[in-house]
Design a protein around this motif. Structure first.
Motif, PDB file in Angstrom:
ATOM      1  N   HIS A  96      35.929  51.428  45.526  1.00  0.00           N
ATOM      2  CA  HIS A  96      35.792  52.875  45.581  1.00  0.00           C
ATOM      3  C   HIS A  96      37.087  53.552  45.127  1.00  0.00           C
ATOM      4  O   HIS A  96      37.088  54.435  44.269  1.00  0.00           O
ATOM      5  CB  HIS A  96      35.453  53.283  47.008  1.00  0.00           C
ATOM      6  N   LEU A  97      38.204  53.085  45.703  1.00  0.00           N
ATOM      7  CA  LEU A  97      39.503  53.653  45.347  1.00  0.00           C
ATOM      8  C   LEU A  97      39.819  53.397  43.871  1.00  0.00           C
ATOM      9  O   LEU A  97      40.238  54.296  43.139  1.00  0.00           O
ATOM     10  CB  LEU A  97      40.593  53.050  46.243  1.00  0.00           C
ATOM     11  N   ALA A  98      39.596  52.137  43.436  1.00  0.00           N
ATOM     12  CA  ALA A  98      39.900  51.788  42.048  1.00  0.00           C
ATOM     13  C   ALA A  98      39.008  52.567  41.088  1.00  0.00           C
ATOM     14  O   ALA A  98      39.444  52.976  40.018  1.00  0.00           O
ATOM     15  CB  ALA A  98      39.720  50.285  41.845  1.00  0.00           C
ATOM     16  N   ARG A 104      41.595  49.325  36.437  1.00  0.00           N
ATOM     17  CA  ARG A 104      40.930  48.038  36.318  1.00  0.00           C
ATOM     18  C   ARG A 104      41.652  47.073  37.247  1.00  0.00           C
ATOM     19  O   ARG A 104      42.860  46.879  37.114  1.00  0.00           O
ATOM     20  CB  ARG A 104      40.979  47.523  34.880  1.00  0.00           C
ATOM     21  N   VAL A 105      40.927  46.522  38.219  1.00  0.00           N
ATOM     22  CA  VAL A 105      41.593  45.682  39.209  1.00  0.00           C
ATOM     23  C   VAL A 105      41.046  44.256  39.155  1.00  0.00           C
ATOM     24  O   VAL A 105      39.912  44.030  38.767  1.00  0.00           O
ATOM     25  CB  VAL A 105      41.404  46.223  40.646  1.00  0.00           C
ATOM     26  N   VAL A 106      41.921  43.324  39.538  1.00  0.00           N
ATOM     27  CA  VAL A 106      41.505  41.940  39.751  1.00  0.00           C
ATOM     28  C   VAL A 106      41.479  41.736  41.264  1.00  0.00           C
ATOM     29  O   VAL A 106      42.485  41.928  41.938  1.00  0.00           O
ATOM     30  CB  VAL A 106      42.492  40.961  39.082  1.00  0.00           C
ATOM     31  N   GLY A 107      40.296  41.391  41.786  1.00  0.00           N
ATOM     32  CA  GLY A 107      40.180  41.190  43.225  1.00  0.00           C
ATOM     33  C   GLY A 107      40.817  39.879  43.645  1.00  0.00           C
ATOM     34  O   GLY A 107      40.813  38.905  42.895  1.00  0.00           O
ATOM     35  N   ALA A 108      41.384  39.858  44.847  1.00  0.00           N
ATOM     36  CA  ALA A 108      42.013  38.632  45.343  1.00  0.00           C
ATOM     37  C   ALA A 108      42.026  38.676  46.861  1.00  0.00           C
ATOM     38  O   ALA A 108      41.814  39.730  47.464  1.00  0.00           O
ATOM     39  CB  ALA A 108      43.438  38.484  44.807  1.00  0.00           C
ATOM     40  N   ARG A 109      42.228  37.526  47.479  1.00  0.00           N
ATOM     41  CA  ARG A 109      42.355  37.487  48.928  1.00  0.00           C
ATOM     42  C   ARG A 109      43.731  36.972  49.298  1.00  0.00           C
ATOM     43  O   ARG A 109      44.326  36.165  48.586  1.00  0.00           O
ATOM     44  CB  ARG A 109      41.292  36.568  49.530  1.00  0.00           C
ATOM     45  N   VAL A 255      42.516  42.313  48.569  1.00  0.00           N
ATOM     46  CA  VAL A 255      43.401  43.238  47.853  1.00  0.00           C
ATOM     47  C   VAL A 255      43.000  43.237  46.374  1.00  0.00           C
ATOM     48  O   VAL A 255      42.243  42.375  45.930  1.00  0.00           O
ATOM     49  CB  VAL A 255      44.892  42.852  47.985  1.00  0.00           C
ATOM     50  N   GLY A 256      43.509  44.201  45.646  1.00  0.00           N
ATOM     51  CA  GLY A 256      43.247  44.265  44.218  1.00  0.00           C
ATOM     52  C   GLY A 256      44.547  44.458  43.458  1.00  0.00           C
ATOM     53  O   GLY A 256      45.400  45.229  43.881  1.00  0.00           O
ATOM     54  N   VAL A 257      44.708  43.729  42.363  1.00  0.00           N
ATOM     55  CA  VAL A 257      45.884  43.896  41.514  1.00  0.00           C
ATOM     56  C   VAL A 257      45.469  44.756  40.332  1.00  0.00           C
ATOM     57  O   VAL A 257      44.503  44.435  39.636  1.00  0.00           O
ATOM     58  CB  VAL A 257      46.419  42.535  41.030  1.00  0.00           C
ATOM     59  N   VAL A 258      46.180  45.864  40.133  1.00  0.00           N
ATOM     60  CA  VAL A 258      45.836  46.777  39.042  1.00  0.00           C
ATOM     61  C   VAL A 258      46.355  46.185  37.746  1.00  0.00           C
ATOM     62  O   VAL A 258      47.562  46.086  37.539  1.00  0.00           O
ATOM     63  CB  VAL A 258      46.436  48.172  39.273  1.00  0.00           C
ATOM     64  N   VAL A 259      45.433  45.746  36.871  1.00  0.00           N
ATOM     65  CA  VAL A 259      45.847  45.141  35.613  1.00  0.00           C
ATOM     66  C   VAL A 259      45.847  46.154  34.475  1.00  0.00           C
ATOM     67  O   VAL A 259      46.472  45.931  33.447  1.00  0.00           O
ATOM     68  CB  VAL A 259      44.959  43.930  35.243  1.00  0.00           C
ATOM     69  N   ALA A 260      45.143  47.276  34.650  1.00  0.00           N
ATOM     70  CA  ALA A 260      45.171  48.311  33.624  1.00  0.00           C
ATOM     71  C   ALA A 260      44.879  49.656  34.274  1.00  0.00           C
ATOM     72  O   ALA A 260      44.037  49.743  35.164  1.00  0.00           O
ATOM     73  CB  ALA A 260      44.143  48.026  32.531  1.00  0.00           C
ATOM     74  N   ALA A 261      45.587  50.681  33.846  1.00  0.00           N
ATOM     75  CA  ALA A 261      45.393  52.015  34.403  1.00  0.00           C
ATOM     76  C   ALA A 261      45.090  52.974  33.260  1.00  0.00           C
ATOM     77  O   ALA A 261      45.515  52.750  32.127  1.00  0.00           O
ATOM     78  CB  ALA A 261      46.649  52.456  35.146  1.00  0.00           C
ATOM     79  N   SER A 298      37.253  52.954  29.831  1.00  0.00           N
ATOM     80  CA  SER A 298      37.082  52.092  31.006  1.00  0.00           C
ATOM     81  C   SER A 298      36.365  52.866  32.099  1.00  0.00           C
ATOM     82  O   SER A 298      36.957  53.541  32.908  1.00  0.00           O
ATOM     83  CB  SER A 298      38.421  51.601  31.522  1.00  0.00           C
ATOM     84  N   ALA A 299      35.040  52.803  32.061  1.00  0.00           N
ATOM     85  CA  ALA A 299      34.246  53.662  32.921  1.00  0.00           C
ATOM     86  C   ALA A 299      34.271  53.213  34.362  1.00  0.00           C
ATOM     87  O   ALA A 299      34.440  54.020  35.256  1.00  0.00           O
ATOM     88  CB  ALA A 299      32.803  53.699  32.410  1.00  0.00           C
ATOM     89  N   SER A 300      34.095  51.940  34.601  1.00  0.00           N
ATOM     90  CA  SER A 300      34.054  51.475  35.982  1.00  0.00           C
ATOM     91  C   SER A 300      34.980  50.280  36.132  1.00  0.00           C
ATOM     92  O   SER A 300      35.237  49.538  35.179  1.00  0.00           O
ATOM     93  CB  SER A 300      32.622  51.082  36.358  1.00  0.00           C
ATOM     94  N   PRO A 301      35.481  50.087  37.334  1.00  0.00           N
ATOM     95  CA  PRO A 301      36.391  48.974  37.530  1.00  0.00           C
ATOM     96  C   PRO A 301      35.628  47.655  37.462  1.00  0.00           C
ATOM     97  O   PRO A 301      34.487  47.573  37.904  1.00  0.00           O
ATOM     98  CB  PRO A 301      36.924  49.212  38.930  1.00  0.00           C
ATOM     99  N   SER A 302      36.232  46.663  36.877  1.00  0.00           N
ATOM    100  CA  SER A 302      35.567  45.379  36.773  1.00  0.00           C
ATOM    101  C   SER A 302      36.459  44.306  37.394  1.00  0.00           C
ATOM    102  O   SER A 302      37.415  43.869  36.774  1.00  0.00           O
ATOM    103  CB  SER A 302      35.279  45.037  35.320  1.00  0.00           C
ATOM    104  N   PRO A 303      36.177  43.925  38.616  1.00  0.00           N
ATOM    105  CA  PRO A 303      36.985  42.852  39.208  1.00  0.00           C
ATOM    106  C   PRO A 303      36.636  41.540  38.536  1.00  0.00           C
ATOM    107  O   PRO A 303      35.546  40.985  38.748  1.00  0.00           O
ATOM    108  CB  PRO A 303      36.555  42.866  40.676  1.00  0.00           C
ATOM    109  N   SER A 304      37.537  41.043  37.695  1.00  0.00           N
ATOM    110  CA  SER A 304      37.190  39.898  36.881  1.00  0.00           C
ATOM    111  C   SER A 304      37.265  38.589  37.671  1.00  0.00           C
ATOM    112  O   SER A 304      36.739  37.583  37.229  1.00  0.00           O
ATOM    113  CB  SER A 304      38.110  39.825  35.657  1.00  0.00           C
ATOM    114  N   ALA A 305      37.924  38.612  38.829  1.00  0.00           N
ATOM    115  CA  ALA A 305      37.960  37.380  39.631  1.00  0.00           C
ATOM    116  C   ALA A 305      37.272  37.643  40.951  1.00  0.00           C
ATOM    117  O   ALA A 305      37.637  38.553  41.666  1.00  0.00           O
ATOM    118  CB  ALA A 305      39.396  36.954  39.860  1.00  0.00           C
ATOM    119  N   THR A 306      36.266  36.864  41.254  1.00  0.00           N
ATOM    120  CA  THR A 306      35.635  37.021  42.568  1.00  0.00           C
ATOM    121  C   THR A 306      36.476  36.288  43.587  1.00  0.00           C
ATOM    122  O   THR A 306      36.884  35.157  43.359  1.00  0.00           O
ATOM    123  CB  THR A 306      34.218  36.431  42.550  1.00  0.00           C
ATOM    124  N   PRO A 307      36.744  36.946  44.708  1.00  0.00           N
ATOM    125  CA  PRO A 307      37.626  36.307  45.682  1.00  0.00           C
ATOM    126  C   PRO A 307      36.935  35.133  46.379  1.00  0.00           C
ATOM    127  O   PRO A 307      35.724  35.086  46.424  1.00  0.00           O
ATOM    128  CB  PRO A 307      37.925  37.431  46.655  1.00  0.00           C
TER     129      PRO A 307
END
Lengths: 307, 171
Positions: A96-98, A104-109, A255-261, A298-307
């Motif tokens: 939601h925040l991203a 564009r965030v990469v999801g991680a745990r 958490v999410g790492v912002v890879v592109a803004a 970049s319309a919607s965030p795409s977490p490219s790694a599933t945690p």
């Protein structure tokens, strides 16, 4: 002998900084221990979850015996355990925040927390250079700013948390737009230093990040926290306040790492709605839902790694 | 020191480090967390004496310096734990093993390790080490380690006896 070796190591590593043989040693250690830490957490987490759900299973079984009609519903409930639901909620918050910031965030745990006798606040996350993580990227979760990436291994990365004593980020007050910096202080509360000596600082004012050049290490507009106490230091050139962060650093998970803004993030658009009064007048319509299309693509965030 | 003991110490130290970063550091305790690596080093030093205590402490600290998410100058924990291993081994020689004695040694070791680590931090200019942070963390850290000591120290001593039945454990 050992003391001498330790002193030599400290001197060499201190001098070499981010290059040299010790950086390589750390890289090797990250490559070896990172996957092990991931594995241990993967094993340890379900054990705790299993214990917490034991009580429920016993109760549900009696209900199934009494009411067979409810069987299907109970099975579905058991499959979605509390832990899964909590993780899902965290992931949704993050997306939601991203999404609102068009990040564009990469999801991680978080798989490990570092303390080093209590002086250090770092975390290992289960995403590394293979997932597109690089050093000095912003790390966020659904609540706000978590920290920044300090070093990257093949499958894991180390995050310097915002409460760490070495952490510092440019911050802007929500309403006035006055800038300053927020500093972590380890086990003591975070502080905000206002650069302008004329602007008043009030409790309850909220803080967001000021973007860095090239969006690294920090992307703009990420919520940090709010001022809980204004410190009055007679004769000081700057004003300081105590900051209560939005992120709960003792319960970090997704958490999410912002890879592109995007090139531009609307002012104050990522802050949660203010309690009681309406948020900033100009931006309130944009807080609810993100416009589906934007010129920059970049319309919607795409977490490219599933945690 | 036999090969099986070396293997035991490696296993103990590695599992202590991993349990520390994946489980213990996540516990929502106020002010500080117990330090399993320190407790293992002290336990080994109490069985093996100052010299081997220092070696085990040094290697355990060096590993903890390298394992992610560690983010400080390499060698600081190695130095702190080597000193702790040496001193704990020395103190054990001087007195009979009692529960109170062990608890006092663990408390002193925790304080000693934190001062050694903070002292090196001050020398290399680590901004994270301040008197306030030390004063806030130290009492809680000592308390947690002392609470865990009656479980860890006898466990390590028993494990040493278990892998090395024919060698008389120094008491």
């Amino acid at each position: 002998m050992l003391m001498l070796t330790a002193f030599t190591l400290i001197t060499l590593d201190f001098r070499a900084g981010h290059s040299g043989p010790f950086a390589a040693m750390r890289g090797v250690a990250a490559a070896v221990f990172g996957p092990i830490e991931r594995a241990v957490t993967a094993v340890a987490r379900p054990v705790g979850d299993a214990f917490s759900s034991l009580g429920h299973i016993g109760r549900y079984k009696r209900e199934v015996a009494d009411l067979k009609a409810e069987n299907a519903r109970l099975n579905a409930q058991l499959r979605t355990t509390d832990a899964d639901r909590r993780q899902l909620a965290e992931m949704q918050g993050l997306l939601h925040l991203a999404g609102r910031g068009q990040f564009r965030v990469v999801g991680a745990r978080v798989v490990a927390i570092g303390r080093s006798l209590g002086f250090e606040w770092t975390a290992t996350i289960d995403a590394g250079s293979g997932d597109g993580i690089r050093t000095d990227m912003t790390v966020i979760n659904g609540q706000g700013l978590v920290g920044r990436v300090k070093s990257v291994g093949p499958t894991t990365s180390t995050v310097l948390l915002a409460v760490d004593g070495d952490f510092s980020v440019g911050a802007r007050l929500e309403r006035s737009g006055e800038i300053g910096h927020v500093d972590g202080a380890g086990s003591r509360p975070m502080t905000f230093t206002l650069l302008s000596a004329q602007t008043p600082l009030r409790t309850g004012e909220r803080l967001v990040t000021v973007g860095s050049i090239g969006e690294r290490p920090f992307v703009p507009e990420v919520p940090i926290g709010h001022i809980t106490e204004v410190q009055r230091t007679p004769g000081a050139l700057t004003r300081t306040g105590i900051v209560q962060p939005y992120v709960d650093f003792t319960a970090l998970d997704v958490v999410g790492v912002v890879v592109a803004a995007p090139a531009r993030v609307p002012r104050d658009s990522l802050l949660p709605p203010a309690p009681g009064k309406s948020p900033t007048p100009g931006q309130s319509p944009s807080t609810g839902s993100t416009p589906a299309t934007k010129p920059n693509g970049s319309a919607s965030p795409s977490p490219s790694a599933t945690p | 020191m036999t090969g099986s003991r070396v293997a035991l110490f490696i296993a103990l130290v590695v599992s202590a480090i991993l349990a520390q970063v994946t489980i213990v550091n996540r516990l929502p305790l106020p002010a500080a967390r117990p330090d399993l690596v320190l407790l293992v080093v002290v336990s080994v030093a109490l069985v093996e004496g100052p010299l081997r205590g220092a070696v085990v402490g040094f290697l355990a600290g060096l590993t903890a310096d390298l394992v992610p998410p560690a983010d400080h100058t390499i060698g600081r924990l190695a130095l702190a734990f080597a000193v702790v291993g040496y001193v704990a081994g020395m103190l054990e020689d001087a007195e009979e093993r009692t529960v109170t004695g062990t608890i006092v040694i663990v408390g002193l070791a925790t304080a000693g390790a934190m001062f050694a680590y903070a002292g090196m931090g001050a020398i290399v200019g680590d901004g994270r080490v301040t008197w306030q942070s030390l004063a806030r963390t130290l009492p809680a850290a000592v308390l947690y380690d002392v609470i865990l000591a009656p479980f860890i120290v006898p466990f390590v001593a028993r494990a040493v006896r278990w892998v090395d039945v024919d060698v008389v454990v120094r008491r």
